[in-house]
Each structure stands twice: as C-alpha cells, then as structure tokens.
Scaffold this motif. Structure first.
Motif, PDB file in Angstrom:
ATOM      1  N   CYS A 129       0.839  -1.201   0.000  1.00 16.46           N
ATOM      2  CA  CYS A 129       0.000   0.000   0.000  1.00 16.46           C
ATOM      3  C   CYS A 129       0.873   1.250   0.000  1.00 16.46           C
ATOM      4  O   CYS A 129       1.833   1.340   0.777  1.00 16.46           O
TER       5      CYS A 129
ATOM      6  N   LEU B 139      -1.147  -5.708   0.208  1.00 19.07           N
ATOM      7  CA  LEU B 139      -2.480  -5.769  -0.381  1.00 19.07           C
ATOM      8  C   LEU B 139      -2.548  -6.908  -1.382  1.00 19.07           C
ATOM      9  O   LEU B 139      -1.657  -7.066  -2.212  1.00 19.07           O
TER      10      LEU B 139
ATOM     11  N   CYS C  81      -7.691  -0.238  -3.562  1.00 18.57           N
ATOM     12  CA  CYS C  81      -8.001   0.650  -2.444  1.00 18.57           C
ATOM     13  C   CYS C  81      -7.746  -0.115  -1.153  1.00 18.57           C
ATOM     14  O   CYS C  81      -8.293  -1.195  -0.934  1.00 18.57           O
ATOM     15  N   CYS C  82      -6.906   0.438  -0.289  1.00 20.96           N
ATOM     16  CA  CYS C  82      -6.554  -0.198   0.973  1.00 20.96           C
ATOM     17  C   CYS C  82      -7.734  -0.117   1.956  1.00 20.96           C
ATOM     18  O   CYS C  82      -8.306   0.958   2.167  1.00 20.96           O
TER      19      CYS C  82
ATOM     20  N   THR D  51      -3.702   2.618  -4.493  1.00 26.31           N
ATOM     21  CA  THR D  51      -2.376   2.315  -5.016  1.00 26.31           C
ATOM     22  C   THR D  51      -2.515   1.789  -6.436  1.00 26.31           C
ATOM     23  O   THR D  51      -3.293   0.864  -6.681  1.00 26.31           O
TER      24      THR D  51
END
Length: 145
Positions: A28, A35, A45-46, A53
């Motif tokens: 991330c 991730l 999306c984290c 990212t």
C-alpha cells in the motif's frame, strides 16, 4: 444551497476477476500494508487507510529494499535508482545486486555492504571508515545477479 455532487463516472465494462481466482500482491502506498488483488486490476483501495495504489503494468519486475531511516520494507519497480519511503520520507538508494559489494569493517569486523566501486565505507556500528582499496585483495566480494 450547496450544489449536489456529481456521481462517480460509470465504467462501460465492469472489471471481472479471473475465473481461476488468481491474485497478486503489492505494498500500500499509504500505510505499507501488503495488499492482495485480483490479477488484471489497475488499482487497489486499501481497507485500512483508504489509499488508492496503482498496480504496475503486467510483466513489470519488482524489487524490495529496507528503508535506511525506519527499516520499513519498501517495494519498487526494478531498475529504479532511488526510492522515497512514504513513512519517514527518507530517500533510499536502490542498488541492483551486481552494484553491491561487501567488506569487513577494519575495526569491529562487522560485514558491511556498500556501492561497488566506492573507495571507502563507514561502519554504522563503530563509525570506523574502512578503505575498500586496501582490503580489496582480502575480503571484498562482488555479488552478481
């Protein structure tokens, strides 16, 4: 009265993960967590920090290094010359395996790693400066990738 927000743009063809469930991983860009994402995704999306990212293009070779400032594992595209840590903002020199050499400290004998071709290296443990040229015949090793 405030204007209403426009809806997110619609994508003409929604992303469909591969049937075989193939996944890949990246770090991330926000919180440095690992991730997992389905192969073919363009961004991730984290769930922890909500940072988005970008996924490198398929076939891009990745490499890792440990930040010299905070010791966080950093992932970067192979061939990059420097990598900025998103945690402590240290600029780290990214060297390929064939650009790195090792020598023992002339004072405490700690194994030191340095950029191949450098005339000397300073030990982070005892601060002694070892001349690489003087020890080249005995302990210097160059590692090729």
């Amino acid at each position: 009265m405030p204007a209403p927000l426009a809806p997110y743009p619609m994508v003409s063809a929604p992303f469909t993960p591969p049937a075989n469930g193939a996944q890949s991983q990246l770090v991330c860009s926000g919180c440095q967590n690992l991730l997992l994402y389905p192969v073919g995704a363009t961004s991730v999306c984290c769930a922890v920090c909500n940072a988005v990212t970008s996924v490198p293009p398929p076939g891009t070779e990745m490499a890792q290094l440990v930040c010299g400032g905070c010791h966080t594992l950093l992932m970067h595209i192979r061939g990059a010359t420097s990598v900025k840590c998103s945690c402590c903002h240290t600029i780290n020199l990214a060297l390929e395996a064939n650009q790195v050499a090792h020598v023992n400290c002339g004072n405490c004998r700690m194994l030191l790693m340095y950029q191949y071709g450098a005339p000397s290296v300073k030990c982070a443990v005892c601060n002694f400066v070892t001349s690489v040229l003087a020890s080249a015949n005995s302990t210097e090793q160059k590692f090729n990738s």
